[in-house]
Design an enzyme around this catalytic site. Structure first.
Site, PDB file in Angstrom:
ATOM      1  N   LEU A 119      -1.044   9.348   7.333  1.00  0.00           N
ATOM      2  CA  LEU A 119      -1.945   9.882   6.314  1.00  0.00           C
ATOM      3  C   LEU A 119      -3.279   9.202   6.559  1.00  0.00           C
ATOM      4  O   LEU A 119      -3.322   8.032   6.962  1.00  0.00           O
ATOM      5  CB  LEU A 119      -1.433   9.554   4.908  1.00  0.00           C
ATOM      6  CG  LEU A 119      -0.126  10.239   4.468  1.00  0.00           C
ATOM      7  CD1 LEU A 119       0.285   9.769   3.081  1.00  0.00           C
ATOM      8  CD2 LEU A 119      -0.267  11.757   4.491  1.00  0.00           C
ATOM      9  N   ASP A 120      -4.375   9.905   6.284  1.00  0.00           N
ATOM     10  CA  ASP A 120      -5.692   9.304   6.471  1.00  0.00           C
ATOM     11  C   ASP A 120      -5.844   8.093   5.557  1.00  0.00           C
ATOM     12  O   ASP A 120      -5.155   7.973   4.538  1.00  0.00           O
ATOM     13  CB  ASP A 120      -6.794  10.312   6.114  1.00  0.00           C
ATOM     14  CG  ASP A 120      -6.771  11.526   7.028  1.00  0.00           C
ATOM     15  OD1 ASP A 120      -6.247  11.415   8.148  1.00  0.00           O
ATOM     16  OD2 ASP A 120      -7.277  12.582   6.598  1.00  0.00           O
ATOM     17  N   LYS A 121      -6.797   7.248   5.905  1.00  0.00           N
ATOM     18  CA  LYS A 121      -7.014   6.028   5.111  1.00  0.00           C
ATOM     19  C   LYS A 121      -7.292   6.369   3.639  1.00  0.00           C
ATOM     20  O   LYS A 121      -6.853   5.668   2.732  1.00  0.00           O
ATOM     21  CB  LYS A 121      -8.190   5.247   5.718  1.00  0.00           C
ATOM     22  CG  LYS A 121      -8.382   3.891   5.112  1.00  0.00           C
ATOM     23  CD  LYS A 121      -9.457   3.121   5.860  1.00  0.00           C
ATOM     24  CE  LYS A 121      -9.852   1.883   5.094  1.00  0.00           C
ATOM     25  NZ  LYS A 121     -11.006   1.201   5.674  1.00  0.00           N
TER      26      LYS A 121
END
Ligand code: URA
Length: 229
Positions: free
Chosen positions: A95-97
């Protein structure tokens, strides 16, 4: 013992030296002492240990941590697992930051591969908030597949618009880089908040606040393994 989730090999050696480990009710003599997992009863601080080859955690990933096992500068999702854990844990997918939500953390490479295999098309459901009203034809466009700058358009995806018109649930069956953000960009919207709600049969336990985690239940694990078949 390190495979039972009580700590690293060096921690386990220290526990044995400190007399905290018993084998069949006698204090273990040395780290080299051989035991038979099927016949011997090994206890740590009086608690019976069961051999556990794999561990499975559901994490509600908070914003601001990276989906990696190690990072020089950033805090990782593995850093959030604070109980005695195995060293070979990794997140299943990324998942993106700045994305929150469901992330499976395990050391079971076979299950991870099965869930991530491009041919498997495991459903991933996201909740997204956008910077503006989502155009009316977006559900249709996502159902047909949209161009997001890759070689091929996205696979058909299901958009469920929410009443405010600026948020939605989106179910995709791929895991391309920044896929949800790029799909919304393709219809002129910017994602301002993104949270993963489910992956295959596994749904985020909403009692987990961002940063909290728990082990999967036996039923969740059984269903997830069916998913990856
Ligand atoms: N799609 C994105 O754009 N970001 C994520 O973190 C997951 C899916």
């Amino acid at each position: 013992m390190a495979d039972c989730g009580i700590g690293t090999r060096s921690a386990v050696k220290a526990y044995i030296k400190a007399g905290r480990v018993t084998v069949n009710q006698s204090v273990a003599k040395s780290p080299e002492q051989k035991t038979d997992p099927d016949a011997d009863e090994v206890c740590f601080d009086g608690r019976k240990l069961t051999h556990e080859e794999f561990q499975y955690y559901m994490l509600n990933k908070p914003q601001g941590v990276v989906s990696a096992t190690e990072d020089q500068r950033e805090k990782t999702v593995i850093d959030l697992i604070t109980e005695e854990k195995r060293r070979d844990l990794f997140p299943v997918g990324r998942l993106d930051k700045d994305t929150e939500g469901l992330l499976l953390i395990t050391n079971d490479g076979k299950l991870a591969n099965a869930l991530l295999a491009p041919g498997k098309h495991v459903d991933k459901c996201y909740y997204a908030e956008l910077d503006r009203e989502i155009p009316e034809d977006t559900a249709e466009r996502f159902a047909e597949g949209v161009e997001i700058g890759d070689d091929t358009p996205t696979r058909p995806a299901e958009l469920i618009m929410l009443p405010d018109g600026k948020s939605a649930r989106l179910i995709i069956t791929e895991g391309r880089y920044h896929q949800v953000k790029r799909m919304f960009e393709a219809v002129g919207c910017t994602v301002t908040y993104l949270k993963r709600l489910s992956m295959g049969t596994l749904s985020l336990d909403e009692s987990l606040v961002p940063g909290a985690y728990r082990r999967l239940t036996e039923e969740e694990l059984r269903e997830l393994k069916e998913n990856g078949k």
